[in-house]
Design an enzyme around this catalytic site. Structure first.
Site, PDB file in Angstrom:
ATOM      1  N   LYS A 151       0.825  -1.189   0.000  1.00 21.17           N
ATOM      2  CA  LYS A 151       0.000   0.000   0.000  1.00 21.17           C
ATOM      3  C   LYS A 151       0.874   1.260   0.000  1.00 21.17           C
ATOM      4  O   LYS A 151       0.412   2.352  -0.274  1.00 21.17           O
ATOM      5  CB  LYS A 151      -0.870   0.019   1.278  1.00 21.17           C
ATOM      6  CG  LYS A 151      -1.726  -1.191   1.475  1.00 21.17           C
ATOM      7  CD  LYS A 151      -2.337  -1.158   2.879  1.00 21.17           C
ATOM      8  CE  LYS A 151      -2.886  -2.529   3.197  1.00 21.17           C
ATOM      9  NZ  LYS A 151      -3.235  -2.636   4.621  1.00 21.17           N
ATOM     10  N   GLY A 152       2.150   1.085   0.319  1.00 17.64           N
ATOM     11  CA  GLY A 152       3.019   2.226   0.606  1.00 17.64           C
ATOM     12  C   GLY A 152       3.175   3.236  -0.510  1.00 17.64           C
ATOM     13  O   GLY A 152       3.375   4.417  -0.263  1.00 17.64           O
TER      14      GLY A 152
ATOM     15  N   GLU B 197       7.476   2.259  -6.367  1.00 14.52           N
ATOM     16  CA  GLU B 197       7.607   1.724  -5.002  1.00 14.52           C
ATOM     17  C   GLU B 197       7.856   2.869  -4.018  1.00 14.52           C
ATOM     18  O   GLU B 197       8.338   3.937  -4.398  1.00 14.52           O
ATOM     19  CB  GLU B 197       8.764   0.697  -5.009  1.00 14.52           C
ATOM     20  CG  GLU B 197       9.167   0.118  -3.677  1.00 14.52           C
ATOM     21  CD  GLU B 197       8.098  -0.685  -2.962  1.00 14.52           C
ATOM     22  OE1 GLU B 197       6.998  -0.138  -2.746  1.00 14.52           O
ATOM     23  OE2 GLU B 197       8.364  -1.834  -2.564  1.00 14.52           O
ATOM     24  N   ASP B 198       7.516   2.651  -2.759  1.00 16.28           N
ATOM     25  CA  ASP B 198       7.731   3.692  -1.758  1.00 16.28           C
ATOM     26  C   ASP B 198       9.193   3.786  -1.337  1.00 16.28           C
ATOM     27  O   ASP B 198       9.771   4.854  -1.302  1.00 16.28           O
ATOM     28  CB  ASP B 198       6.820   3.489  -0.529  1.00 16.28           C
ATOM     29  CG  ASP B 198       6.918   2.092   0.083  1.00 16.28           C
ATOM     30  OD1 ASP B 198       7.711   1.255  -0.404  1.00 16.28           O
ATOM     31  OD2 ASP B 198       6.188   1.823   1.058  1.00 16.28           O
TER      32      ASP B 198
ATOM     33  N   ASP C 187      14.880  -0.559   0.573  1.00 16.21           N
ATOM     34  CA  ASP C 187      15.565  -0.672   1.865  1.00 16.21           C
ATOM     35  C   ASP C 187      16.642  -1.754   1.737  1.00 16.21           C
ATOM     36  O   ASP C 187      17.719  -1.485   1.205  1.00 16.21           O
ATOM     37  CB  ASP C 187      14.498  -0.991   2.919  1.00 16.21           C
ATOM     38  CG  ASP C 187      15.035  -1.048   4.333  1.00 16.21           C
ATOM     39  OD1 ASP C 187      16.078  -0.442   4.614  1.00 16.21           O
ATOM     40  OD2 ASP C 187      14.410  -1.705   5.184  1.00 16.21           O
TER      41      ASP C 187
ATOM     42  N   LYS D  37      17.383   3.728   0.969  1.00 21.22           N
ATOM     43  CA  LYS D  37      18.336   3.734   2.096  1.00 21.22           C
ATOM     44  C   LYS D  37      19.524   2.889   1.660  1.00 21.22           C
ATOM     45  O   LYS D  37      19.571   1.680   1.931  1.00 21.22           O
ATOM     46  CB  LYS D  37      17.701   3.064   3.324  1.00 21.22           C
ATOM     47  CG  LYS D  37      16.618   3.840   4.012  1.00 21.22           C
ATOM     48  CD  LYS D  37      16.224   3.067   5.266  1.00 21.22           C
ATOM     49  CE  LYS D  37      14.799   3.286   5.635  1.00 21.22           C
ATOM     50  NZ  LYS D  37      14.323   2.374   6.681  1.00 21.22           N
TER      51      LYS D  37
ATOM     52  N   PHE E 159      14.089   4.686  10.463  1.00 20.06           N
ATOM     53  CA  PHE E 159      12.749   4.209  10.119  1.00 20.06           C
ATOM     54  C   PHE E 159      11.853   5.418   9.891  1.00 20.06           C
ATOM     55  O   PHE E 159      11.748   6.286  10.753  1.00 20.06           O
ATOM     56  CB  PHE E 159      12.184   3.315  11.220  1.00 20.06           C
ATOM     57  CG  PHE E 159      10.955   2.590  10.773  1.00 20.06           C
ATOM     58  CD1 PHE E 159      11.050   1.402  10.066  1.00 20.06           C
ATOM     59  CD2 PHE E 159       9.689   3.117  11.023  1.00 20.06           C
ATOM     60  CE1 PHE E 159       9.922   0.743   9.612  1.00 20.06           C
ATOM     61  CE2 PHE E 159       8.549   2.466  10.584  1.00 20.06           C
ATOM     62  CZ  PHE E 159       8.665   1.277   9.879  1.00 20.06           C
ATOM     63  N   VAL E 160      11.243   5.477   8.705  1.00 21.43           N
ATOM     64  CA  VAL E 160      10.434   6.652   8.365  1.00 21.43           C
ATOM     65  C   VAL E 160       8.965   6.275   8.128  1.00 21.43           C
ATOM     66  O   VAL E 160       8.661   5.149   7.712  1.00 21.43           O
ATOM     67  CB  VAL E 160      10.993   7.394   7.119  1.00 21.43           C
ATOM     68  CG1 VAL E 160      12.312   8.060   7.436  1.00 21.43           C
ATOM     69  CG2 VAL E 160      11.126   6.461   5.915  1.00 21.43           C
TER      70      VAL E 160
ATOM     71  N   ASP F 130       4.137   3.332   6.452  1.00 16.83           N
ATOM     72  CA  ASP F 130       3.434   3.093   7.719  1.00 16.83           C
ATOM     73  C   ASP F 130       4.325   2.512   8.797  1.00 16.83           C
ATOM     74  O   ASP F 130       5.398   1.965   8.526  1.00 16.83           O
ATOM     75  CB  ASP F 130       2.289   2.096   7.491  1.00 16.83           C
ATOM     76  CG  ASP F 130       2.813   0.669   7.273  1.00 16.83           C
ATOM     77  OD1 ASP F 130       3.699   0.491   6.400  1.00 16.83           O
ATOM     78  OD2 ASP F 130       2.370  -0.248   7.986  1.00 16.83           O
TER      79      ASP F 130
ATOM     80  N   ARG G  44       0.197   6.553   7.373  1.00 14.79           N
ATOM     81  CA  ARG G  44       0.299   6.625   5.904  1.00 14.79           C
ATOM     82  C   ARG G  44      -0.206   7.957   5.370  1.00 14.79           C
ATOM     83  O   ARG G  44       0.200   8.399   4.312  1.00 14.79           O
ATOM     84  CB  ARG G  44      -0.528   5.506   5.255  1.00 14.79           C
ATOM     85  CG  ARG G  44      -0.007   4.100   5.496  1.00 14.79           C
ATOM     86  CD  ARG G  44      -0.713   3.130   4.562  1.00 14.79           C
ATOM     87  NE  ARG G  44      -0.518   1.734   4.930  1.00 14.79           N
ATOM     88  CZ  ARG G  44       0.541   0.999   4.613  1.00 14.79           C
ATOM     89  NH1 ARG G  44       1.513   1.524   3.918  1.00 14.79           N
ATOM     90  NH2 ARG G  44       0.619  -0.265   4.972  1.00 14.79           N
TER      91      ARG G  44
HETATM   92  P1  IMP Z   1      13.093  -4.126   1.418  1.00 16.85           P
HETATM   93  O1  IMP Z   1      12.621  -5.434   0.874  1.00 16.85           O
HETATM   94  O2  IMP Z   1      13.900  -4.304   2.662  1.00 16.85           O
HETATM   95  O3  IMP Z   1      13.780  -3.252   0.402  1.00 16.85           O
HETATM   96  O4  IMP Z   1      11.829  -3.369   1.986  1.00 16.85           O
HETATM   97  C1  IMP Z   1      10.899  -2.803   1.231  1.00 16.85           C
HETATM   98  C2  IMP Z   1       9.637  -2.564   2.042  1.00 16.85           C
HETATM   99  O5  IMP Z   1       9.877  -2.478   3.449  1.00 16.85           O
HETATM  100  C3  IMP Z   1       9.056  -1.244   1.664  1.00 16.85           C
HETATM  101  O6  IMP Z   1       8.229  -1.364   0.538  1.00 16.85           O
HETATM  102  C4  IMP Z   1       8.317  -0.843   2.912  1.00 16.85           C
HETATM  103  O7  IMP Z   1       7.035  -1.394   2.884  1.00 16.85           O
HETATM  104  C5  IMP Z   1       9.118  -1.465   4.038  1.00 16.85           C
HETATM  105  N1  IMP Z   1      10.030  -0.488   4.649  1.00 16.85           N
HETATM  106  C6  IMP Z   1      11.372  -0.437   4.573  1.00 16.85           C
HETATM  107  N2  IMP Z   1      11.882   0.602   5.252  1.00 16.85           N
HETATM  108  C7  IMP Z   1      10.814   1.243   5.787  1.00 16.85           C
HETATM  109  C8  IMP Z   1      10.679   2.435   6.603  1.00 16.85           C
HETATM  110  O8  IMP Z   1      11.651   3.121   6.993  1.00 16.85           O
HETATM  111  N3  IMP Z   1       9.404   2.762   6.931  1.00 16.85           N
HETATM  112  C9  IMP Z   1       8.321   2.061   6.542  1.00 16.85           C
HETATM  113  N4  IMP Z   1       8.402   0.965   5.771  1.00 16.85           N
HETATM  114  C10 IMP Z   1       9.638   0.554   5.407  1.00 16.85           C
HETATM  115 MG    MG Z   2       6.318  -1.059   0.022  1.00 20.35          MG
END
Ligand code: IMP
Ligand code: MG
Length: 187
Positions: free
Chosen positions: A48-49, A104-105, A108, A136, A157-158, A164, A170
């Site tokens: 949903k992000g 994508e939001d 990470d 990040k 963490f944001v 969210d 959100r």
């Molecule tokens: P990744 O697979 O670790 O790259 O994570 C991606 C997903 O983790 C994102 O689409 C977010 O939903 C969640 N996420 C990662 N970092 C944050 C954050 O700082 N705040 C909120 N959601 C996060």
């Molecule tokens: Mg996401």
């Protein structure tokens, strides 16, 4: 201990304000418009992000784009990544032969977009690129090439503007660093 005392205290500090977000989204929209001129762009929004980002971004794109939505899970409730990615909602339309842009939001660890990219390439798009509002870099486990990145942010963490914590925050129009009295560094 009263129930109020058991609730972790949230402290939000604005990292990117609403105006900065809107300016950057507009810039990304112009770049995408330019890069995809003469092409039929198909956007995939990761729920949903990314929904607020998508809604603002597409208002800076040409009228004839198409949209689809996908929901994935890499995080359980709260801050901890399971490392496992599941498709919760799949696409409605085929992407075979199409010019696809994932919206994508946040990038990470990269686990989610690495998995998703491999999964979507297997469906035969003509092209597949990534547009992420946030990245990040210091958290990366899998290197994922993102063509469009809104902001590189530190290892914090944001929340807000779609992002969210346990489904909350959100709807904020800013992106804020969230700290609790339980955890402040690792998540
Ligand atoms: P990744 O697979 O670790 O790259 O994570 C991606 C997903 O983790 C994102 O689409 C977010 O939903 C969640 N996420 C990662 N970092 C944050 C954050 O700082 N705040 C909120 N959601 C996060
Ligand atoms: Mg996401």
């Amino acid at each position: 201990m009263t129930p109020e005392n058991r609730e972790p205290k949230m402290q939000l500090t604005v990292l990117i304000d609403a105006e900065e977000i809107q300016n950057r989204v507009k810039e990304l929209g112009s770049r995408i418009t330019n890069d995809y001129k003469d092409k039929q762009l198909h956007l995939i929004c990761i729920l949903k992000g990314a929904c607020l980002f998508l809604a603002d971004l597409i208002r800076h794109l040409p009228a004839d784009i198409t949209l689809d939505f996908m929901a994935l899970s890499s995080y359980n409730e709260g801050r901890h990544s399971s490392g496992e990615v599941r498709i919760i909602k799949d696409l409605d339309c085929t992407i075979q032969g199409r010019e696809v842009l994932i919206v994508e939001d946040i990038l990470d660890t990269g686990l989610t977009l690495d998995y998703l990219s491999r999964c979507l390439w297997a469906r035969g798009p003509k092209s597949l690129n990534i547009c992420t509002l946030l990245s990040k870099p210091s958290r990366r486990i899998k290197e994922v090439p993102a063509t469009y990145v809104g902001f590189e942010i530190p290892d914090e963490f944001v929340v807000g503007y779609g992002l969210d914590y346990a489904e909350r925050y959100r709807n904020l129009s800013t992106i804020s660093i969230m700290k609790t009295n339980e955890t402040s560094s690792s998540y």
